[in-house]
Scaffold this active site. Structure first.
Site, mmCIF file in Angstrom:
data_model
loop_
_atom_site.group_PDB
_atom_site.id
_atom_site.type_symbol
_atom_site.label_atom_id
_atom_site.label_comp_id
_atom_site.label_asym_id
_atom_site.label_seq_id
_atom_site.Cartn_x
_atom_site.Cartn_y
_atom_site.Cartn_z
ATOM 1 N N MET A 27 1.376 -7.868 -3.795
ATOM 2 C CA MET A 27 0.832 -8.786 -2.799
ATOM 3 C C MET A 27 -0.544 -9.275 -3.250
ATOM 4 O O MET A 27 -1.335 -9.783 -2.444
ATOM 5 C CB MET A 27 0.742 -8.110 -1.427
ATOM 6 C CG MET A 27 2.120 -7.667 -0.915
ATOM 7 S SD MET A 27 2.231 -7.457 0.861
ATOM 8 C CE MET A 27 0.952 -6.245 1.153
ATOM 9 N N LEU A 30 -5.397 -7.603 -6.959
ATOM 10 C CA LEU A 30 -4.992 -6.544 -7.875
ATOM 11 C C LEU A 30 -6.123 -5.571 -8.180
ATOM 12 O O LEU A 30 -7.290 -5.943 -8.203
ATOM 13 C CB LEU A 30 -4.490 -7.173 -9.175
ATOM 14 C CG LEU A 30 -3.353 -8.193 -8.991
ATOM 15 C CD1 LEU A 30 -2.991 -8.821 -10.336
ATOM 16 C CD2 LEU A 30 -2.132 -7.553 -8.352
ATOM 17 N N HIS A 34 -2.316 -1.505 -9.644
ATOM 18 C CA HIS A 34 -1.358 -2.534 -10.064
ATOM 19 C C HIS A 34 -1.311 -2.634 -11.595
ATOM 20 O O HIS A 34 -0.245 -2.827 -12.178
ATOM 21 C CB HIS A 34 -1.768 -3.913 -9.534
ATOM 22 C CG HIS A 34 -1.773 -4.031 -8.045
ATOM 23 N ND1 HIS A 34 -2.940 -4.133 -7.318
ATOM 24 C CD2 HIS A 34 -0.766 -4.068 -7.145
ATOM 25 C CE1 HIS A 34 -2.646 -4.245 -6.035
ATOM 26 N NE2 HIS A 34 -1.339 -4.202 -5.892
ATOM 27 N N GLN A 58 6.673 -8.199 6.356
ATOM 28 C CA GLN A 58 6.397 -6.762 6.392
ATOM 29 C C GLN A 58 5.137 -6.417 7.179
ATOM 30 O O GLN A 58 4.715 -5.264 7.176
ATOM 31 C CB GLN A 58 6.366 -6.183 4.980
ATOM 32 C CG GLN A 58 5.184 -6.603 4.129
ATOM 33 C CD GLN A 58 5.352 -6.127 2.694
ATOM 34 O OE1 GLN A 58 6.151 -6.662 1.925
ATOM 35 N NE2 GLN A 58 4.608 -5.104 2.307
ATOM 36 N N GLN A 145 3.543 5.181 -6.691
ATOM 37 C CA GLN A 145 3.807 6.374 -5.879
ATOM 38 C C GLN A 145 2.958 6.395 -4.609
ATOM 39 O O GLN A 145 3.302 7.040 -3.635
ATOM 40 C CB GLN A 145 3.557 7.631 -6.726
ATOM 41 C CG GLN A 145 3.649 8.952 -5.984
ATOM 42 C CD GLN A 145 5.025 9.198 -5.371
ATOM 43 O OE1 GLN A 145 6.041 8.743 -5.899
ATOM 44 N NE2 GLN A 145 5.049 9.899 -4.246
HETATM 45 O O1 PAF Z 1 3.720 -2.755 -2.360
HETATM 46 C C1 PAF Z 1 3.550 -3.967 -2.116
HETATM 47 O O2 PAF Z 1 2.556 -4.586 -2.488
HETATM 48 C C2 PAF Z 1 4.588 -4.715 -1.302
HETATM 49 O O3 PAF Z 1 5.115 -3.912 -0.300
HETATM 50 C C3 PAF Z 1 5.703 -5.320 -2.171
HETATM 51 C C4 PAF Z 1 6.505 -4.252 -2.883
HETATM 52 C C5 PAF Z 1 5.095 -6.277 -3.170
HETATM 53 C C6 PAF Z 1 6.680 -6.116 -1.288
HETATM 54 O O4 PAF Z 1 6.037 -7.138 -0.614
#
Ligand code: PAF
Length: 276
Positions: A27, A30, A34, A58, A145
């Site tokens: 998302m 970063l 990431h 979400q 994780q």
């Molecule tokens: O972990 C995240 O950043 C989000 O939940 C994902 C996996 C990119 C899905 O939107």
């Protein structure tokens, strides 16, 4: 590095890339966590692709979708530096066209822990991840994780739908004082940032007691609760000691277990976990 923002451009760029392709769904905003996913993908695949999409599905109605931190220029510079081949930065309309109507629901494992506190969260995650897998057709996809339940949910999705890719889970990256890296850490003021150490510290304490032979799950939960309660700037939401694959709460830690927690620190809701 190719940067595309439409499904059509993604499909044509994807066709020219060497296999296997490793996908890192994000998302954005970063951080080193990431980049550890990107590094793992780089090491295992000919091509690395990253998606940056703050997925409205979400987020709950009272959550931080509108204010979720975003910095696309910085993200792209970091990904370019890391040798990423393809980045997909779709708009909400591109990801979810007006006639989009499918929802992916993984059932009970998405309704406990984070799912119980954030109704619909894992339906949103499973739906966007399934769409990203369909669009990118990756051979591998990388998840941290830190989002332990998300890893369980995505693995379930892939197994149940028979999707032809491998899910790779990469260990949590932490700040020097133990705080798990998270885009939401920017919400913390300096005092809260110090107080937030108590999340990882309480988990480490539980781990230490487990190593010393403690097997009673409630005793481990109590240790976390008591440790967090000594930090006035932190309000524990929950602590769980659960079967690492079914996420069912345990009485006795007699199998691989996930100790997970969520806590409010100021306006930030932070999560962390360890595996026993
Ligand atoms: O972990 C995240 O950043 C989000 O939940 C994902 C996996 C990119 C899905 O939107």
């Amino acid at each position: 590095m190719i940067v595309v923002d439409t499904v059509q451009a993604l499909r044509s760029a994807r066709g020219n890339l060497a296999e296997p392709l490793g996908l890192v769904p994000t998302m954005g905003f970063l951080h080193a966590g990431h980049m550890a996913l990107v590094d793992a993908a780089r090491a295992q695949n000919a091509t690395v692709a990253v998606s940056i999409f703050v997925n409205p599905k979400q987020f709950g109605p009272n959550e931080d979708f509108a204010t979720y931190p975003r910095d696309l220029d910085r993200d792209l510079a970091m990904l370019r530096q890391a040798g990423v081949d393809l980045v997909f930065v779709p708009s909400v309309e591109e990801m979810y066209p007006a006639d989009f109507s499918t929802t992916v629901d993984v059932g009970p494992i998405g309704e406990v822990l984070e799912g119980a506190r954030r109704p619909g969260h894992f339906r949103g995650v499973a739906t966007v991840v399934a769409r990203l897998f369909g669009l990118f057709q990756p051979q591998r996809a990388y998840f941290g994780q830190k989002d332990a339940q998300q890893c369980v949910v995505v693995k379930r999705l892939v197994a149940d739908l028979g999707l032809p890719l491998e899910i790779v889970v990469v260990p949590t990256v932490r700040e020097p004082d133990g705080l798990a890296m998270s885009s939401r850490n920017v919400y913390l003021n300096p005092k809260e940032r110090v107080a937030a150490r108590v999340l990882s510290a309480s988990l480490r304490l539980a781990e230490q007691h487990f190593r010393d032979g403690e097997r009673d799950a409630e005793t481990l939960r109590r240790l976390v609760r008591e440790t967090v309660s000594r930090e006035p700037l932190v309000r524990l939401d929950y602590v769980s000691v659960a079967d690492a694959s079914t996420l069912a709460e345990l009485e006795v830690v007699d199998r691989p277990a996930l100790v997970s927690m969520a806590a409010w620190v100021g306006r930030a809701r932070l999560i962390d976990n360890i595996l026993l």
